[in-house]
Design a protein around this motif. Structure first.
Motif, PDB file in Angstrom:
ATOM      1  N   ALA A   1       3.333  11.948  15.149  1.00 23.06           N
ATOM      2  CA  ALA A   1       3.350  10.575  15.003  1.00 23.06           C
ATOM      3  C   ALA A   1       4.097   9.806  13.999  1.00 23.06           C
ATOM      4  O   ALA A   1       4.499  10.434  12.678  1.00 23.06           O
ATOM      5  N   VAL A   2       4.799   8.775  14.290  1.00 20.82           N
ATOM      6  CA  VAL A   2       5.880   8.064  13.585  1.00 20.82           C
ATOM      7  C   VAL A   2       5.424   6.800  13.219  1.00 20.82           C
ATOM      8  O   VAL A   2       4.832   6.069  14.481  1.00 20.82           O
ATOM      9  N   CYS A   3       5.904   6.055  12.280  1.00 25.35           N
ATOM     10  CA  CYS A   3       5.740   4.619  12.032  1.00 25.35           C
ATOM     11  C   CYS A   3       7.017   3.948  11.562  1.00 25.35           C
ATOM     12  O   CYS A   3       7.746   4.443  10.725  1.00 25.35           O
ATOM     13  N   TRP A   4       7.139   2.429  12.116  1.00 25.42           N
ATOM     14  CA  TRP A   4       8.210   1.713  11.720  1.00 25.42           C
ATOM     15  C   TRP A   4       7.335   0.574  11.011  1.00 25.42           C
ATOM     16  O   TRP A   4       6.567   0.121  11.677  1.00 25.42           O
TER      17      TRP A   4
ATOM     18  N   THR B   1      -1.933   1.561   1.649  1.00 24.73           N
ATOM     19  CA  THR B   1      -0.455   1.206   1.873  1.00 24.73           C
ATOM     20  C   THR B   1       0.362   1.941   0.883  1.00 24.73           C
ATOM     21  O   THR B   1      -0.311   1.629  -0.314  1.00 24.73           O
ATOM     22  N   ALA B   2       1.186   2.497   1.051  1.00 26.15           N
ATOM     23  CA  ALA B   2       2.351   3.095   0.096  1.00 26.15           C
ATOM     24  C   ALA B   2       2.952   1.955  -0.630  1.00 26.15           C
ATOM     25  O   ALA B   2       3.084   0.613  -0.140  1.00 26.15           O
ATOM     26  N   ARG B   3       3.606   2.137  -1.734  1.00 26.72           N
ATOM     27  CA  ARG B   3       4.279   1.557  -2.548  1.00 26.72           C
ATOM     28  C   ARG B   3       5.561   1.068  -1.613  1.00 26.72           C
ATOM     29  O   ARG B   3       5.991  -0.230  -1.963  1.00 26.72           O
ATOM     30  N   ASN B   4       5.976   1.493  -0.701  1.00 28.71           N
ATOM     31  CA  ASN B   4       7.334   1.007   0.028  1.00 28.71           C
ATOM     32  C   ASN B   4       6.690   0.139   1.177  1.00 28.71           C
ATOM     33  O   ASN B   4       7.529  -0.107   2.064  1.00 28.71           O
ATOM     34  N   GLY B   5       5.398   0.128   1.377  1.00 28.24           N
ATOM     35  CA  GLY B   5       4.776  -0.978   2.249  1.00 28.24           C
ATOM     36  C   GLY B   5       4.310  -0.091   3.515  1.00 28.24           C
ATOM     37  O   GLY B   5       4.057  -0.782   4.494  1.00 28.24           O
ATOM     38  N   VAL B   6       4.523   1.159   3.713  1.00 27.46           N
ATOM     39  CA  VAL B   6       4.148   1.735   4.910  1.00 27.46           C
ATOM     40  C   VAL B   6       2.574   2.133   4.802  1.00 27.46           C
ATOM     41  O   VAL B   6       2.194   2.547   4.031  1.00 27.46           O
ATOM     42  N   PRO B   7       2.117   1.743   5.969  1.00 27.03           N
ATOM     43  CA  PRO B   7       0.657   2.124   5.879  1.00 27.03           C
ATOM     44  C   PRO B   7       0.437   3.637   5.819  1.00 27.03           C
ATOM     45  O   PRO B   7       1.228   4.388   6.297  1.00 27.03           O
ATOM     46  N   THR B   8      -0.675   4.031   5.188  1.00 28.73           N
ATOM     47  CA  THR B   8      -1.099   5.542   4.942  1.00 28.73           C
ATOM     48  C   THR B   8      -2.237   5.637   5.640  1.00 28.73           C
ATOM     49  O   THR B   8      -3.267   5.027   5.940  1.00 28.73           O
ATOM     50  N   PHE B   9      -2.360   7.007   6.160  1.00 28.01           N
ATOM     51  CA  PHE B   9      -3.545   7.222   7.013  1.00 28.01           C
ATOM     52  C   PHE B   9      -4.390   8.603   6.579  1.00 28.01           C
ATOM     53  O   PHE B   9      -3.865   9.571   5.738  1.00 28.01           O
ATOM     54  N   GLY B  10      -5.479   8.726   6.679  1.00 32.14           N
ATOM     55  CA  GLY B  10      -6.317   9.824   6.406  1.00 32.14           C
ATOM     56  C   GLY B  10      -5.994  10.994   7.395  1.00 32.14           C
ATOM     57  O   GLY B  10      -5.072  10.962   8.197  1.00 32.14           O
ATOM     58  N   ALA B  11      -6.504  12.090   6.953  1.00 31.61           N
ATOM     59  CA  ALA B  11      -6.266  13.229   7.983  1.00 31.61           C
ATOM     60  C   ALA B  11      -6.726  13.079   9.519  1.00 31.61           C
ATOM     61  O   ALA B  11      -7.543  12.222   9.879  1.00 31.61           O
ATOM     62  N   TRP B  12      -5.676  13.644  10.225  1.00 28.95           N
ATOM     63  CA  TRP B  12      -6.100  13.464  11.897  1.00 28.95           C
ATOM     64  C   TRP B  12      -7.398  14.193  11.997  1.00 28.95           C
ATOM     65  O   TRP B  12      -7.616  15.305  11.512  1.00 28.95           O
TER      66      TRP B  12
END
Length: 737
Positions: A383-386, A449-460
């Motif tokens: 899985a990837v995110c933009w 949300t990380a410092r660079n604005g990217v959403p962070t997720f828990g473990a799958w």
């Protein structure tokens, strides 16, 4: 038993267990790719041929022509590197004649000649696609992928970015009868090695015997040479047929009877194993995987329009030597078992359909809490995110990896009432010493949300599947989910029986056990033909808090809806809508209304239906101008308030078409064209100003986005933008050989 007789007798049944493979592109010495470009499909396409590379992994010479076209031809004509690897010789009974032509004279058995004739037919069809001339010459040679082994490679002299690779492993020689000496037997360990067959006139010097690991390593070697952006395989998740399987004394070969050919399924398994190995090694360009239904397509509704089917038939007639051309080879110039019958003969339903195993998601472009958009996809099985760098600015960072290895298809994303996102995906677990070959559904919940604005997720987290038995789990459908007003998440998936299983979790966790929705009451196919619903579900929550689920079958649109908020959906009866050609997409509107976008069977025409809570029945709201294509039509309502309905889907050229219409009117919007060859389903969303935003995952593995200049059904669109490739991803693969 012949392919035609077996499919007539068993309703299209075929046997199973699967494998998959890879392929590579070899350019002739001193021929740069830029000089090898064929006729371009669309010169102004946003993704150029030089940024793309395709591998088509098939079991028999005609598989890509039946099951992967028109995508195959679009790749060939795009000027991109296009390589097809055929795992078996496809030697069958060795008699190159149509059944109806045999009469009392059975031609002599010559498997080496028939294998060569099928090779000649495939290269004639490819030459026609690339140059317009089926007799355009090829250069043929033997090469080594592994020490001590040889394969045959053919390169089209006038367009050397088009290549065919033949491993020539012995085929099963039957659709479904279990045989140890077959790809299936090799995958299951019923045989330690599978021999090859030398076609007539091959430059390969002798026969070889491949172990399972050697087949996989050969395919990894091909993958490393082409560094593909798109890999196309046959179906690794074939659906079982409701008939008894042929008997076998070998317990390793026992299993269900499947609609598809056992070689098709097994070729896809080997492809998956090779991809897993390739992704575990260093490489510079991410890969998108598309898997296509095989014989199962013959018992489902036809889903491409007649012009597309006729073109497929024309190419198959060339493959089948129906034109009687003289190719100069005494072995034969094509496969007379196919001949000129593909469009209206015994195999017409394969010709008139092209179906992806993964139906695509109608929900992979979603807003974050601060209004920025985030897009999700699967690259290299991960899985990837933009993520937009600022609300509405159209600039995305990424792709950022989110884990979840060996995922298939597209990500389905839902938004919680507080704005957190939750991801749903399907994963294949390949067989190993400590676990069985199986599929499972996964979920990951946003935790910040990380410092660079990217959403962070828990473990799958594994959600399991409705049917726990590993072999049954392989038929589990792709997830669709919805979040009701109190934050309870419901996830739905097709089960092994052809029904719909579901789990519910408060706030996206604390999941219930798997349960099943009540069986639909709308008419379906004949008993024993197609089991229940077909994959291609969607789910939503309407403005009154009711959960809706829709699913296609071979004849009808099925619909479930909650009787009141917080209740599980129940079937509503016959929708009375035209038969679907594939996946369904829901759009919730105001006042409890929902709209449904899908393609009509046999015509591929896009339809828009509507259901209001009173009277509670469906009606056909609009028929869109026919543009061909296949697969899911993405749909969403945008604006402030959300009164503009936006549809987006693939057309007959493999490009994106999109249309906007007022939710208060039934007239279909005018199609616009986005010249972006892409994989999977498109996505529709809106930015903070209520402007429509469309996104696709291009065949170059990059995110392509376009948005309106002004909101509203008449708002014009800006130019398409493509997000930069990730570091180390740029540039075509090097030449090999």
């Amino acid at each position: 038993m012949s392919r035609r007789r077996l499919l007539q007798a068993a309703g299209g049944t075929a046997a199973a267990v699967t494998a998959g493979a890879g392929a590579w592109a070899w350019l002739g010495p001193r021929v740069p790719l830029s000089q090898a470009a064929g006729p371009a499909l669309e010169q102004e396409a946003a993704a150029s041929g030089a940024d793309q590379a395709f591998l088509h992994v098939i079991a028999h010479a005609d598989d890509s022509l039946y099951f992967m076209n028109p995508a195959l031809e679009q790749s060939v004509r795009a000027g991109a590197r296009s390589v097809t690897v055929c795992l078996t010789g496809g030697e069958s009974d060795g008699r190159n004649t149509a059944e109806h032509d045999r009469g009392d004279r059975v031609p002599p058995r010559d498997r080496a000649a028939f294998a060569r004739a099928r090779t000649n037919g495939l290269r004639a069809a490819h030459a026609l696609m690339a140059t317009g001339d089926p007799l355009s010459p090829w250069d043929v040679e033997a090469i080594s992928l592994l020490p001590g082994f040889q394969v045959e490679i053919q390169t089209l002299r006038a367009a050397p970015h088009n290549q065919l690779v033949f491993m020539e492993l012995v085929e099963a020689r039957t659709v479904s009868v279990p045989r140890a000496r077959s790809l299936r037997g090799l995958w299951l360990g019923a045989t330690d090695a599978l021999p090859t067959l030398r076609p007539a006139g091959t430059p390969v010097q002798r026969t070889f015997e491949y172990t399972r690991e050697q087949v996989v390593e050969s395919l990894i070697a091909l993958l490393e040479r082409v560094r593909p952006t798109v890999v196309r395989t046959l179906d690794p998740n074939a659906v079982h047929a409701p008939h008894q399987p042929p008997p076998t004394d070998d317990p390793r070969l026992r299993g269900f009877l499947y609609y598809d050919h056992q070689d098709h399924i097994s070729s896809a398994y080997f492809a998956q194993a090779a991809l897993a190995g390739y992704w575990g090694r260093a490489h510079t360009r991410p890969t998108v995987v598309e898997s296509y239904l095989g014989y199962e397509a013959g018992v489902l509704p036809n889903n491409v329009d007649l012009p597309t089917a006729r073109r497929k038939g024309e190419l198959l007639s060339v493959y089948g030597w129906a034109d009687g051309r003289d190719c100069g080879d005494r072995a034969g110039c094509g496969d007379r078992k196919v001949g000129g019958s593909a469009f209206d003969g015994w195999s017409r339903n394969w010709t008139r359909s092209t179906r992806l195993r993964a139906p695509g998601s109608n929900s992979w472009l979603r807003p974050l809490k601060d209004g920025r958009l985030a897009a999700f996809a699967v690259l290299d099985g991960t899985a990837v995110c933009w993520a937009e760098t600022a609300p509405g600015n159209g600039t995305f960072s990424g792709p950022h990896r989110l884990g979840g290895g060996f995922l298939q298809g597209q990500i389905h994303v839902v938004s919680h009432p507080g704005g957190a996102l939750q991801l749903f995906a399907s994963r294949t677990v390949l067989p190993a010493r400590n676990h069985a070959h199986r599929r499972e559904l996964l979920t990951a919940l946003q935790n910040g949300t990380a410092r660079n604005g990217v959403p962070t997720f828990g473990a799958w987290e594994s959600l399991g599947v409705p049917d726990a038995a590993p072999v049954k789990s392989l038929e589990t459908g792709f997830p669709a989910a919805a979040v009701d007003q109190d934050g309870t998440v419901h996830v739905f998936a097709r089960d092994w029986r052809g029904g719909i299983g579901y789990r519910s979790g408060a706030q996206g966790g604390d999941w219930s056990l798997w349960r099943r929705l009540e069986a639909p009451t709308a008419p379906g196919g004949p008993a024993g033909r197609v089991p229940g619903v077909v994959d291609g579900l969607d789910a939503c929550v309407d403005s009154e808090g009711l959960v809706h689920v829709v699913a296609p079958s071979d004849k009808a649109v099925h619909h479930w809806v909650s009787g009141e908020p917080g209740r599980i959906p129940e079937p509503t009866g016959d929708c009375g809508l035209p038969g679907p050609a594939g996946p369904l997409s829901l759009v919730p509107l105001g006042d409890g209304a929902v709209r449904l976008a899908y393609r009509q069977s046999a015509t591929a025409r896009v339809l828009l239906a509507e259901r209001r809570p009173r009277p509670g029945s469906w009606r056909l709201a609009a028929r869109y101008e026919p543009v061909g294509g296949y697969g899911r039509v993405a749909a969403a309502a945008v604006g402030k308030p959300a009164r503009t309905v936006v549809l987006a889907g693939r057309d007959d050229a493999g490009l994106l078409r999109y249309a906007l219409g007022d939710a208060g009117q039934d007239s279909p919007g005018r199609w616009l064209t986005g010249k972006v060859p892409h994989s999977g389903a498109a996505a529709v969303g809106q930015d903070t100003d209520g402007r429509a935003v469309l996104a696709v995952l291009g065949n170059d593995g990059r995110l392509h986005v376009v948005r309106q200049r002004d909101a509203g059904a008449d708002g014009p669109f800006q130019a398409w933008t493509v997000q930069p490739a990730r570091r180390g991803q740029t540039g075509p693969a090097e030449r090999a050989g």
